[in-house]
Design an enzyme around this catalytic site. Structure first.
Site, PDB file in Angstrom:
ATOM      1  N   LYS A 107       0.815  -1.212   0.000  1.00 27.51           N
ATOM      2  CA  LYS A 107       0.000   0.000   0.000  1.00 27.51           C
ATOM      3  C   LYS A 107       0.853   1.269   0.000  1.00 27.51           C
ATOM      4  O   LYS A 107       0.338   2.343  -0.275  1.00 27.51           O
ATOM      5  CB  LYS A 107      -0.965  -0.012   1.180  1.00 27.51           C
ATOM      6  CG  LYS A 107      -2.008  -1.122   1.045  1.00 27.51           C
ATOM      7  CD  LYS A 107      -3.093  -1.016   2.105  1.00 27.51           C
ATOM      8  CE  LYS A 107      -4.165  -2.070   1.929  1.00 27.51           C
ATOM      9  NZ  LYS A 107      -3.713  -3.416   2.342  1.00 27.51           N
TER      10      LYS A 107
HETATM   11  C1  PLP Z   1      -4.568  -4.448   2.007  1.00 26.58           C
HETATM   12  C2  PLP Z   1      -3.879  -5.739   1.969  1.00 26.58           C
HETATM   13  C3  PLP Z   1      -4.339  -6.796   1.169  1.00 26.58           C
HETATM   14  C4  PLP Z   1      -5.614  -6.678   0.364  1.00 26.58           C
HETATM   15  O1  PLP Z   1      -5.516  -5.773  -0.689  1.00 26.58           O
HETATM   16  P1  PLP Z   1      -6.827  -5.213  -1.418  1.00 26.58           P
HETATM   17  O2  PLP Z   1      -6.353  -4.232  -2.395  1.00 26.58           O
HETATM   18  O3  PLP Z   1      -7.669  -4.596  -0.338  1.00 26.58           O
HETATM   19  O4  PLP Z   1      -7.503  -6.391  -2.032  1.00 26.58           O
HETATM   20  C5  PLP Z   1      -3.598  -7.945   1.115  1.00 26.58           C
HETATM   21  N1  PLP Z   1      -2.481  -8.101   1.857  1.00 26.58           N
HETATM   22  C6  PLP Z   1      -2.022  -7.122   2.652  1.00 26.58           C
HETATM   23  C7  PLP Z   1      -0.809  -7.358   3.447  1.00 26.58           C
HETATM   24  C8  PLP Z   1      -2.696  -5.915   2.725  1.00 26.58           C
HETATM   25  O5  PLP Z   1      -2.238  -4.954   3.521  1.00 26.58           O
END
Ligand code: PLP
Length: 437
Positions: A107
Site C-alpha cells: 500500500k
Molecule cells: C490491504 C492488503 C491486502 C488486500 O488488498 P486489497 O487491495 O484490499 O484487495 C492484502 N495483503 C495485505 C498485506 C494488505 O495490507
C-alpha cells in the site's frame, strides 16, 4: 480525461475532482472513461527499461492528459524510492515482493503516489483537506506515512480496536503531527461505513473538505498497476515466459490491488489469468461459483488485511466487464483458505523452499501451487513483510526466526496516541465537526 461513477448517476468529473472527492456523489466508485492501451512493441522492449521508467510510461497512459509530463515524472520517481524485486520460489512460482517501502507493505505505492498528487493539486488552497481512511491494518500505516508532514492535509485513520497487530498499530498511532488515529469499537466494515457516511453527509461536506485515501481513491488504486508491468519485465529479462503464459495471484481483501492488475491487462499486458487469493472471506469465490454477489459480515482471520466481507472495488470489476459473469469468470479465478491452511502453507514454503511468506502471501502461493499447469508461470504478490505478522509467523516456524527490520522497530519504540470512538456515525460526525478545520 474524465472519470465516471460506477453507479452512472452523476456527471463525469475531472481527475482532480475524483481524487479530492474520493467517492462519487451517487455513492459509486470513479472509473477513467478510457483505458489507453500499449502497442505490442512496448512489451517486446519492456525489459530494457528501469523500474521507474516503466511506472512512468504506465502513469502517462492514466494521467498524461491531466498532469504535465515533468510533474508526473517527479511524482512517479518520488513515489518509487524502493524496489519491487521478483524472487524465484519454485521452478514456476515467483514472489513479487511489494514490501520494500517505508511501511513494508504494497500500500506504500498507492499511498505515496496519492499524497504527492493531492499535494500537487492543492497548491494555493486555503482550506485544510481532511483525509479519512478506514483500515484493517496496512492501509492506515501506508497512508499515514505517505502523508506525514504534508502541509494543508490532516489524516484521520479509523481502525477496529483490538483487531490489528501491535506492529501495524504502532505505524499510525505514534506519528502525531498531521496524523490522528481513531480507535473504533467495532469491525473494519464499521470503520469503512463511518467513512462512507461522512462523505455522504451534507453538513460535514459543507463545513469541511473531506477526501478518502482508501483503495477506492483512483490516485491510490491505479498506480498499483505499475508493478504488474514491472513483474512482467523481470520475467522477460530472465526469459522465464518462453512459450508459457502468466498467472498472477493476488492476496485480496477490498480488491483494489487485483482491480489494478485487471486494468494492466486491459492496457495490453499479456496475462492469462488472475487469481483472487482469499482467506475465509470468500466473496469472490462465491460470486464466481453462483453468479451472485452477496456482501457478508467480515470474518476474522490471521491474514487480517483481507478480512473484508463486502469488497468495495468489486463494483469496478463488474463495470470493467459489463457485469458479465461469463467474462469475469474467464479472467478471474478465486481460492479461499482457512487459517489452518494458511499456517500449513507458511510452514511448507519455508521448509521446502526456504522462503518465508506472510499470511497474505501464503494464500497467493497456495493458489498457484494448486492451479498452475506446466505451461504456466505464476507470480504471487507478497503484499507485506512477514515481520509485520511476527506472532502468527513465529507460531508456525518457531520463535526467534523472524528478524524485525529496523524500519519496524523504530515505530515500535514510539508512544501510542489514539482517540477512542464507538461505531456510531453521530459520534464520529461530532468529533470531526469540533476537531477539524
Ligand atoms: C490491504 C492488503 C491486502 C488486500 O488488498 P486489497 O487491495 O484490499 O484487495 C492484502 N495483503 C495485505 C498485506 C494488505 O495490507
Amino acid at each position: 480525461m474524465k472519470y465516471y461513477s460506477t453507479n452512472k448517476n452523476t456527471p463525469n468529473v475531472t481527475l482532480k475532482e475524483a481524487v479530492v472527492k474520493g467517492l462519487a456523489a451517487d455513492n459509486g466508485l470513479f472509473m477513467p472513461e478510457r483505458i489507453n492501451k500499449f502497442e505490442p512493441s512496448f512489451f517486446e522492449n519492456i525489459h530494457n527499461l528501469s523500474f521507474q521508467e516503466i511506472a512512468y510510461e504506465v502513469a502517462l497512459k492514466f494521467f498524461g492528459d491531466d498532469i504535465e509530463p515533468s510533474t508526473l515524472k517527479t511524482i512517479v520517481y518520488d513515489t518509487l524510492q524502493f524496489d519491487c524485486p521478483l524472487v524465484k520460489v519454485t521452478d514456476n512460482i515467483y514472489a513479487l515482493e511489494l514490501f520494500h517501502g517505508p511501511t513494508l507493505a504494497f500500500k506504500d505505492v498507492g499511498a505515496r503516489f496519492m499524497a504527492r498528487l493531492l499535494s500537487h493539486f492543492m497548491t494555493n488552497r486555503e482550506k485544510q483537506i481532511n483525509v479519512l481512511v478506514a483500515t484493517s491494518g496496512d492501509t492506515g500505516s501506508a497512508v499515514a506515512n505517505g502523508f506525514l508532514g504534508v502541509e494543508g492535509i490532516h489524516v484521520y485513520v479509523l481502525y477496529p480496536k483490538g483487531k490489528v497487530s501491535k506492529i501495524q498499530e504502532s505505524q499510525f498511532t505514534t506519528l502525531e503531527q498531521n496524523i490522528t488515529a481513531l480507535e473504533v469499537e467495532g469491525t473494519f466494515d464499521d470503520c469503512q461505513h463511518l467513512v462512507k457516511s461522512a462523505f455522504l453527509d451534507k453538513e460535514l461536506n459543507e463545513k469541511l473538505v473531506l477526501t478518502s485515501a482508501n483503495s477506492i481513491n483512483v490516485a491510490r488504486f491505479l498506480p498499483q498497476a505499475f508493478y504488474y508491468f514491472i513483474a512482467f519485465a523481470q520475467l522477460q529479462k530472465q526469459e522465464a515466459l518462453k512459450d508459457k503464459s502468466l498467472v498472477f495471484s493476488v492476496p485480496s481483501g477490498n480488491l483494489g490491488n487485483i482491480t489494478a492488475g485487471l486494468f494492466a491487462h486491459k492496457m495490453g499486458l499479456p496475462v492469462h489469468q488472475f487469481i483472487a487469493a482469499n482467506n475465509a472471506n470468500r466473496f469472490v469465490y462465491d460470486y464466481l461459483k453462483d453468479g451472485v454477489d452477496t456482501p457478508r459480515p467480515s470474518i476474522e482471520t490471521i491474514a487480517n488485511a483481507m478480512d473484508v466481507g463486502a469488497p468495495s472495488n468489486f463494483a469496478r470489476i463488474l463495470d470493467l466487464y459489463n457485469h458479465s459473469h461469463a467474462e469475469i469468470s474467464q479472467i478471474l479465478k478465486s481460492y479461499t483458505y482457512s487459517d489452518d491452511q494458511i499456517r500449513e502453507t507458511i510452514k511448507k514454503v519455508y521448509d521446502m523452499y526456504g522462503y518465508l511468506c506472510d499470511p497474505h502471501g501464503a494464500c497467493g502461493f497456495k493458489s498457484l501451487e494448486e492451479s498452475l499447469d506446466e505451461k504456466q508461470v505464476g507470480v504471487f504478490l507478497e503484499t507485506a513483510h512477514p515481520a509485520k505478522f511476527t506472532e502468527t509467523v513465529e507460531e508456525v516456524i518457531g520463535k526467534g526466526n523472524v528478524a524485525l527490520p529496523d524500519k519496524l522497530s523504530e515505530f515500535m519504540q514510539g508512544e501510542k496516541k489514539s482517540i477512542q470512538l464507538n461505531n456510531q456515525f453521530t459520534t464520529f460526525k461530532s468529533y470531526l465537526l469540533s476537531n477539524s478545520k
